[in-house]
Design a protein around this motif. Structure first.
Motif, PDB file in Angstrom:
ATOM      1  N   ASN A  14       0.820  -1.216   0.000  1.00  0.00           N
ATOM      2  CA  ASN A  14       0.000   0.000   0.000  1.00  0.00           C
ATOM      3  C   ASN A  14       0.851   1.261   0.000  1.00  0.00           C
ATOM      4  OD1 ASN A  14      -2.100  -1.765   0.131  1.00  0.00           O
ATOM      5  ND2 ASN A  14      -2.983  -0.973   2.034  1.00  0.00           N
ATOM      6  N   LEU A  15       1.878   1.269   0.835  1.00  0.00           N
ATOM      7  CA  LEU A  15       2.709   2.468   0.947  1.00  0.00           C
ATOM      8  C   LEU A  15       3.536   2.695  -0.323  1.00  0.00           C
ATOM      9  CD1 LEU A  15       3.905   2.179   4.667  1.00  0.00           C
ATOM     10  CD2 LEU A  15       2.102   3.646   3.745  1.00  0.00           C
ATOM     11  N   LYS A  16       4.013   1.600  -0.927  1.00  0.00           N
ATOM     12  CA  LYS A  16       4.797   1.740  -2.152  1.00  0.00           C
ATOM     13  C   LYS A  16       3.941   2.195  -3.339  1.00  0.00           C
ATOM     14  CE  LYS A  16       8.642  -1.422  -1.233  1.00  0.00           C
ATOM     15  NZ  LYS A  16       9.363  -2.658  -1.677  1.00  0.00           N
ATOM     16  N   SER A  17       2.640   1.953  -3.253  1.00  0.00           N
ATOM     17  CA  SER A  17       1.762   2.335  -4.361  1.00  0.00           C
ATOM     18  C   SER A  17       1.237   3.766  -4.232  1.00  0.00           C
ATOM     19  CB  SER A  17       0.587   1.366  -4.453  1.00  0.00           C
ATOM     20  OG  SER A  17      -0.252   1.458  -3.314  1.00  0.00           O
ATOM     21  N   LEU A  18       1.617   4.467  -3.180  1.00  0.00           N
ATOM     22  CA  LEU A  18       1.141   5.839  -2.984  1.00  0.00           C
ATOM     23  C   LEU A  18       1.464   6.761  -4.154  1.00  0.00           C
ATOM     24  CD1 LEU A  18       1.761   6.562   0.819  1.00  0.00           C
ATOM     25  CD2 LEU A  18      -0.420   6.443  -0.370  1.00  0.00           C
ATOM     26  N   PRO A  19       2.671   6.679  -4.775  1.00  0.00           N
ATOM     27  CA  PRO A  19       2.953   7.560  -5.922  1.00  0.00           C
ATOM     28  C   PRO A  19       1.965   7.398  -7.073  1.00  0.00           C
ATOM     29  CG  PRO A  19       4.991   6.613  -5.083  1.00  0.00           C
ATOM     30  CD  PRO A  19       3.871   5.914  -4.378  1.00  0.00           C
ATOM     31  N   GLN A  20       1.316   6.240  -7.171  1.00  0.00           N
ATOM     32  CA  GLN A  20       0.324   6.040  -8.222  1.00  0.00           C
ATOM     33  C   GLN A  20      -0.931   6.878  -7.989  1.00  0.00           C
ATOM     34  OE1 GLN A  20      -0.439   1.826  -8.513  1.00  0.00           O
ATOM     35  NE2 GLN A  20       1.760   1.295  -8.498  1.00  0.00           N
ATOM     36  N   ARG A  21      -1.129   7.298  -6.750  1.00  0.00           N
ATOM     37  CA  ARG A  21      -2.275   8.156  -6.395  1.00  0.00           C
ATOM     38  C   ARG A  21      -1.760   9.472  -5.839  1.00  0.00           C
ATOM     39  NH1 ARG A  21      -2.710   3.220  -4.529  1.00  0.00           N
ATOM     40  NH2 ARG A  21      -2.178   3.800  -2.400  1.00  0.00           N
ATOM     41  N   PHE A  22      -0.757  10.027  -6.507  1.00  0.00           N
ATOM     42  CA  PHE A  22      -0.014  11.174  -5.960  1.00  0.00           C
ATOM     43  C   PHE A  22      -0.910  12.368  -5.658  1.00  0.00           C
ATOM     44  CE2 PHE A  22       2.280  15.166  -6.602  1.00  0.00           C
ATOM     45  CZ  PHE A  22       3.247  15.051  -5.629  1.00  0.00           C
ATOM     46  N   TRP A  23      -1.677  12.825  -6.641  1.00  0.00           N
ATOM     47  CA  TRP A  23      -2.447  14.058  -6.454  1.00  0.00           C
ATOM     48  C   TRP A  23      -3.562  13.889  -5.424  1.00  0.00           C
ATOM     49  CZ3 TRP A  23      -0.014  18.090  -7.804  1.00  0.00           C
ATOM     50  CH2 TRP A  23       0.847  18.073  -8.899  1.00  0.00           C
ATOM     51  N   LEU A  24      -4.207  12.734  -5.426  1.00  0.00           N
ATOM     52  CA  LEU A  24      -5.243  12.481  -4.440  1.00  0.00           C
ATOM     53  C   LEU A  24      -4.651  12.406  -3.037  1.00  0.00           C
ATOM     54  CD1 LEU A  24      -8.309  12.091  -4.565  1.00  0.00           C
ATOM     55  CD2 LEU A  24      -7.919   9.625  -4.612  1.00  0.00           C
ATOM     56  N   SER A  25      -3.519  11.735  -2.929  1.00  0.00           N
ATOM     57  CA  SER A  25      -2.842  11.638  -1.630  1.00  0.00           C
ATOM     58  C   SER A  25      -2.348  13.002  -1.167  1.00  0.00           C
ATOM     59  CB  SER A  25      -1.671  10.660  -1.718  1.00  0.00           C
ATOM     60  OG  SER A  25      -2.105   9.364  -2.087  1.00  0.00           O
ATOM     61  N   LEU A  26      -1.839  13.802  -2.116  1.00  0.00           N
ATOM     62  CA  LEU A  26      -1.323  15.128  -1.768  1.00  0.00           C
ATOM     63  C   LEU A  26      -2.434  16.022  -1.229  1.00  0.00           C
ATOM     64  CD1 LEU A  26       1.071  17.087  -1.760  1.00  0.00           C
ATOM     65  CD2 LEU A  26       0.432  17.759  -4.089  1.00  0.00           C
ATOM     66  N   SER A  27      -3.650  15.905  -1.802  1.00  0.00           N
ATOM     67  CA  SER A  27      -4.754  16.730  -1.315  1.00  0.00           C
ATOM     68  C   SER A  27      -5.079  16.411   0.146  1.00  0.00           C
ATOM     69  CB  SER A  27      -5.993  16.518  -2.194  1.00  0.00           C
ATOM     70  OG  SER A  27      -6.489  15.198  -2.065  1.00  0.00           O
ATOM     71  N   THR A  28      -5.005  15.143   0.502  1.00  0.00           N
ATOM     72  CA  THR A  28      -5.237  14.764   1.898  1.00  0.00           C
ATOM     73  C   THR A  28      -4.143  15.288   2.810  1.00  0.00           C
ATOM     74  OG1 THR A  28      -6.409  12.761   1.217  1.00  0.00           O
ATOM     75  CG2 THR A  28      -5.538  12.809   3.459  1.00  0.00           C
ATOM     76  N   VAL A  29      -2.900  15.146   2.372  1.00  0.00           N
ATOM     77  CA  VAL A  29      -1.771  15.644   3.162  1.00  0.00           C
ATOM     78  C   VAL A  29      -1.902  17.141   3.407  1.00  0.00           C
ATOM     79  CG1 VAL A  29       0.722  16.068   3.111  1.00  0.00           C
ATOM     80  CG2 VAL A  29      -0.170  13.827   2.471  1.00  0.00           C
ATOM     81  N   MET A  30      -2.228  17.905   2.372  1.00  0.00           N
ATOM     82  CA  MET A  30      -2.316  19.358   2.495  1.00  0.00           C
ATOM     83  C   MET A  30      -3.498  19.764   3.375  1.00  0.00           C
ATOM     84  SD  MET A  30       0.334  20.289   1.011  1.00  0.00           S
ATOM     85  CE  MET A  30       0.053  22.052   1.201  1.00  0.00           C
ATOM     86  N   ALA A  31      -4.631  19.041   3.266  1.00  0.00           N
ATOM     87  CA  ALA A  31      -5.791  19.361   4.104  1.00  0.00           C
ATOM     88  C   ALA A  31      -5.464  19.160   5.583  1.00  0.00           C
ATOM     89  CB  ALA A  31      -6.980  18.496   3.705  1.00  0.00           C
ATOM     90  N   VAL A  32      -4.808  18.038   5.891  1.00  0.00           N
ATOM     91  CA  VAL A  32      -4.428  17.775   7.285  1.00  0.00           C
ATOM     92  C   VAL A  32      -3.383  18.793   7.751  1.00  0.00           C
ATOM     93  CG1 VAL A  32      -3.341  16.112   8.845  1.00  0.00           C
ATOM     94  CG2 VAL A  32      -4.983  15.328   7.123  1.00  0.00           C
ATOM     95  N   ALA A  33      -2.429  19.132   6.895  1.00  0.00           N
ATOM     96  CA  ALA A  33      -1.403  20.120   7.249  1.00  0.00           C
ATOM     97  C   ALA A  33      -2.037  21.464   7.569  1.00  0.00           C
ATOM     98  CB  ALA A  33      -0.395  20.262   6.113  1.00  0.00           C
ATOM     99  N   LEU A  34      -3.044  21.855   6.815  1.00  0.00           N
ATOM    100  CA  LEU A  34      -3.719  23.132   7.052  1.00  0.00           C
ATOM    101  C   LEU A  34      -4.445  23.126   8.391  1.00  0.00           C
ATOM    102  CD1 LEU A  34      -4.430  25.904   5.894  1.00  0.00           C
ATOM    103  CD2 LEU A  34      -6.426  24.865   4.802  1.00  0.00           C
ATOM    104  N   VAL A  35      -5.123  22.026   8.704  1.00  0.00           N
ATOM    105  CA  VAL A  35      -5.821  21.917   9.986  1.00  0.00           C
ATOM    106  C   VAL A  35      -4.835  22.038  11.142  1.00  0.00           C
ATOM    107  CG1 VAL A  35      -7.137  20.363  11.482  1.00  0.00           C
ATOM    108  CG2 VAL A  35      -7.709  20.549   9.060  1.00  0.00           C
ATOM    109  N   VAL A  36      -3.765  21.284  11.075  1.00  0.00           N
ATOM    110  CA  VAL A  36      -2.768  21.285  12.151  1.00  0.00           C
ATOM    111  C   VAL A  36      -2.095  22.650  12.242  1.00  0.00           C
ATOM    112  CG1 VAL A  36      -0.563  20.300  12.895  1.00  0.00           C
ATOM    113  CG2 VAL A  36      -2.377  18.805  12.045  1.00  0.00           C
ATOM    114  N   GLY A  37      -1.789  23.249  11.104  1.00  0.00           N
ATOM    115  CA  GLY A  37      -1.131  24.554  11.104  1.00  0.00           C
ATOM    116  C   GLY A  37      -1.973  25.631  11.756  1.00  0.00           C
TER     117      GLY A  37
END
Length: 395
Positions: A14-37
């Protein structure tokens, strides 16, 4: 050991396949980063303000206000009361036998912020010659002490950084009178660094206060002498003043503003966390859908549903953890130690620095993991229960 090996294998895939879903994964990362920030920025502001006030004052310095007053600006003490206080027990005496004390006047004046050019209220404190001796850590970092009877002021280091017109040698107009800045003082980052100091009789005359002051500070022989000082005031009918330890007084002043900042930060962050949670759910459901044949193949090879559940949940937690760490890093780089000001007593500005402590960083990361846990739980259940036949039919 078999189930553990299966879990490790699925998590790795699952973790190695993350680059295949890069943009979708990035949107989640950025949303969580904004909340925490956003949350950490508010909490760092509250922590910095609280540290400034909690670091102000001494347990061995007493502060006397008119009974019923909770702030200096609302107090009033007469000259007769000041003279009576000087005879109280438990006060440190100078070599000449007089009390080590300072009657002070606290008035509000205007100043202009350097960054915005907007006017704000700042405190001008009329002090006596013993005022520096009653402040632990007082040091002149530039210039000299003001001369009694003159229109000279000394400026707190924090105030000088935040407000224009108070550099050494400048002559600001305050109350219709021209003053000269002759010194800049520091006091270990305490609230006093947000003040202007001038000679008490000069301030009394300019603001038509006569012989009235608002507070009296005095050095106690010990912290336990505060009880005797209050008893002396209660027994003397001409006094009836309330005695605080200076440290206790300023710690109490911080609580209201700190709660206000926290009450603003947490609801906003929780509301944003709901949005981030929706993003995490969308990401993980899409991840499960895109890997449905892969999951079905693993099931045909003998992998159970539980490893699929754990693998999907770990993927969600990993994305949220990255977002949490990213948000924490951004706040630390941009805001930790950043100097700003907010309203304190008497609606005057208190200058303080934001403080992102390790405990606050942990809170931010925990919030990110909670978002990841909730956002990944239901997609993980779907992955565990995915029918093999249906998965190949979707393909």
């Amino acid at each position: 050991m078999r189930i553990l090996n299966q879990i490790i294998a699925v998590c790795t895939i699952n973790l190695k396949s993350l680059p295949q879903r890069f943009w979708l994964s990035l949107s989640t990362v950025m949303a969580v980063a904004l909340v925490v920030g956003v949350l950490l920025a508010f909490l760092a502001m509250a922590a910095g303000f609280q540290q400034t006030l909690n670091g102000t004052g001494s347990a061995n310095v007493a502060l006397l206000l008119r009974d019923g007053s909770q702030q200096e600006v609302n107090s009033s003490i007469t000259l007769e009361q000041t003279r009576l206080i000087a005879e109280a027990p438990g006060i440190v005496r100078k070599p000449d036998g007089s009390a080590l004390m300072s009657a002070e006047l606290y008035v509000i004046v205007d100043a202009v912020k350097r960054a915005s050019g907007l006017k704000s209220n700042i405190p001008l404190r009329g002090v006596g010659q013993d005022a520096p001796a009653l402040r632990d850590g007082f040091t002149l970092v530039a210039g000299r002490m003001l001369q009694p009877g003159s229109n000279e002021i000394i400026v707190g280091q924090a105030l000088n950084k935040e407000f224009a017109g108070f550099d050494l040698g400048q002559e600001p107009r305050i109350g219709g009178v021209t003053w000269k800045v002759v010194g800049v003082f520091a006091m270990q980052g305490s609230v006093f660094e947000s003040e202007l100091w001038a000679d008490l009789p000069v301030v009394q005359g300019l603001f038509r206060r006569g012989s009235i002051t608002q507070t009296v500070r005095l050095r106690l022989t010990g912290a336990d002498a505060l009880v005797g000082l209050q008893r002396y005031s209660d027994d003397e009918p001409r006094l009836k003043l309330k005695a605080f330890s200076e440290k206790e007084y300023f710690a109490g002043q911080s609580s209201g503003t700190v709660k206000l900042i926290q009450y603003a930060g947490w609801p906003l962050s929780i509301a944003m966390a709901v949005g981030a949670l929706a993003g995490a759910l969308n990401t993980m459901y899409s991840s499960v859908a895109s890997r449905s044949r892969e999951i079905a193949t693993l099931r045909c090879l003998g992998f159970g549903g539980f490893p699929a559940f754990v693998g999907t949940l770990v993927e969600s937690l990993a994305l949220s953890l990255i977002g949490g760490l990213l948000g924490t890093l951004v706040v630390w780089l941009l805001f930790d130690g950043f100097t700003t000001s907010t309203l304190g007593q008497g609606f005057t500005q208190i200058v303080f620095s934001l403080s992102l402590t390790p405990a606050l960083m942990v809170q931010g990361v925990v919030l990110a993991l909670v978002v990841g846990l909730i956002g990944g739980f239901f997609p993980a259940l779907r992955a565990a229960r995915l029918p093999i036949v249906a998965a190949y039919a979707q393909g």
